[in-house]
Design a protein around this motif. Structure first.
Motif, mmCIF file in Angstrom:
data_model
loop_
_atom_site.group_PDB
_atom_site.id
_atom_site.type_symbol
_atom_site.label_atom_id
_atom_site.label_comp_id
_atom_site.label_asym_id
_atom_site.label_seq_id
_atom_site.Cartn_x
_atom_site.Cartn_y
_atom_site.Cartn_z
ATOM 1 N N UNK A 1 0.793 -1.236 0.000
ATOM 2 C CA UNK A 1 0.000 0.000 0.000
ATOM 3 C C UNK A 1 0.824 1.285 0.000
ATOM 4 N N UNK A 2 2.102 1.226 -0.305
ATOM 5 C CA UNK A 2 2.901 2.450 -0.344
ATOM 6 C C UNK A 2 2.364 3.369 -1.442
ATOM 7 N N UNK B 1 9.933 0.505 -6.125
ATOM 8 C CA UNK B 1 9.033 0.161 -5.035
ATOM 9 C C UNK B 1 7.664 -0.142 -5.636
ATOM 10 N N UNK B 2 6.984 -1.129 -5.082
ATOM 11 C CA UNK B 2 5.650 -1.514 -5.562
ATOM 12 C C UNK B 2 4.728 -1.724 -4.369
ATOM 13 N N UNK B 3 3.414 -1.428 -4.537
ATOM 14 C CA UNK B 3 2.483 -1.525 -3.416
ATOM 15 C C UNK B 3 1.718 -2.842 -3.319
ATOM 16 N N UNK B 4 1.762 -3.666 -4.393
ATOM 17 C CA UNK B 4 0.968 -4.901 -4.396
ATOM 18 C C UNK B 4 1.808 -6.089 -4.870
ATOM 19 N N UNK B 5 1.337 -7.283 -4.525
ATOM 20 C CA UNK B 5 2.047 -8.503 -4.911
ATOM 21 C C UNK B 5 2.006 -8.706 -6.428
ATOM 22 N N UNK B 6 0.890 -8.367 -7.075
ATOM 23 C CA UNK B 6 0.799 -8.509 -8.531
ATOM 24 C C UNK B 6 1.787 -7.594 -9.238
ATOM 25 N N UNK B 7 1.902 -6.349 -8.766
ATOM 26 C CA UNK B 7 2.868 -5.413 -9.350
ATOM 27 C C UNK B 7 4.290 -5.901 -9.105
ATOM 28 N N UNK B 8 4.506 -6.500 -7.950
ATOM 29 C CA UNK B 8 5.811 -7.067 -7.601
ATOM 30 C C UNK B 8 6.202 -8.163 -8.596
ATOM 31 N N UNK C 1 4.479 3.335 -12.264
ATOM 32 C CA UNK C 1 3.176 2.700 -12.406
ATOM 33 C C UNK C 1 2.320 3.490 -13.390
ATOM 34 N N UNK C 2 1.024 3.224 -13.400
ATOM 35 C CA UNK C 2 0.122 3.891 -14.343
ATOM 36 C C UNK C 2 0.088 5.405 -14.128
ATOM 37 N N UNK C 3 0.029 5.827 -12.876
ATOM 38 C CA UNK C 3 -0.001 7.265 -12.584
ATOM 39 C C UNK C 3 1.238 7.953 -13.142
ATOM 40 N N UNK C 4 2.377 7.314 -12.963
ATOM 41 C CA UNK C 4 3.626 7.861 -13.504
ATOM 42 C C UNK C 4 3.559 7.927 -15.026
#
Length: 232
Positions: free
Chosen positions: A77-78, A102-109, A206-209
């Protein structure tokens, strides 16, 4: 080898206090089995010794792949773009040319691992994913397309594929694309995200970036058109 700590865990099933081994940092080059255990989710498994209750633990984990020159830090959740951790940065200050994310979720990881192990630029992948998601949305009648992951990459067939989750029910939808789109994205990244590439710390791509980079690109093109019209 990996860094581990022992944490006290209160079982959600029976309320008994027990202990669990938590991995804080892992290096797949030193432990040949750890990568599979991470991707399968086994590394996060908890089983209560008193009642047998099972659950997935949710905790920060640093994945340090020196062979492929990348580090991915899963911090649940970062929401920050950049991680400011002087102790961590000092620990790896002697490393050069390492992609640090850095990633906030396991799927993104898991996706970041797949991207870097495939030798791809994750910045270009995110921009490509965003562009194709817009195409998917139009194809499906302007349905909402927010979440998506790189799920296939094949240099021999010159294709890459993304799995998106669409609509309110998050129905999966797979869309493939030619690598030329990725190549174009990489060109945009090299021109409009060169400052991000020079950042030394752990950053979130990520998508926002990607939306921010796409805005910079579209704004530049718009201003170029205005300039040419003024010159005519």
């Amino acid at each position: 080898m990996s860094d581990k700590v022992i944490k006290a865990i209160v079982c959600p099933g029976c309320g008994e206090l027990s202990k669990a081994e938590i991995h804080t940092s892992i290096n797949p080059a030193r432990d040949k089995t750890i990568r599979k255990r991470v991707l399968d989710g086994e590394l996060f498994d908890f089983r209560c010794p008193s009642c047998g209750y099972t659950a997935k633990l949710n905790y920060p984990l640093l994945y340090n792949d020196m062979k492929n020159r990348f580090m991915v830090y899963l911090i649940p959740k970062i929401d920050r773009f950049q991680l400011c951790d002087n102790e961590l940065e000092n620990k790896y200050s002697n490393l050069r040319n390492i992609n640090k994310r850095i990633v906030p979720t396991f799927n993104a990881f898991k996706e970041k691992l797949f991207i870097f192990e495939s030798g791809l630029d994750d910045m270009a992948v995110e921009l490509t994913k965003l562009a194709i998601s817009q195409t998917v949305s139009k194809k499906l009648g302007n349905i909402e397309v927010n979440e998506g992951y790189l799920s296939m990459y094949d240099r021999e067939t010159n294709t890459m594929g993304f799995t998106y989750f669409t609509g309110k029910d998050k129905e999966p939808y797979v869309q493939t694309a030619r690598l030329e789109i990725y190549g174009k994205s990489k060109g945009i990244i090299d021109k409009f995200a060169y400052k991000d590439k020079k950042l030394k710390g752990f950053i979130k791509i990520d998508r926002e970036w990607a939306e921010n980079v796409l805005y910079r690109y579209k704004h530049f093109r718009h201003m170029e058109k205005v300039r040419k019209l003024n010159e005519d």
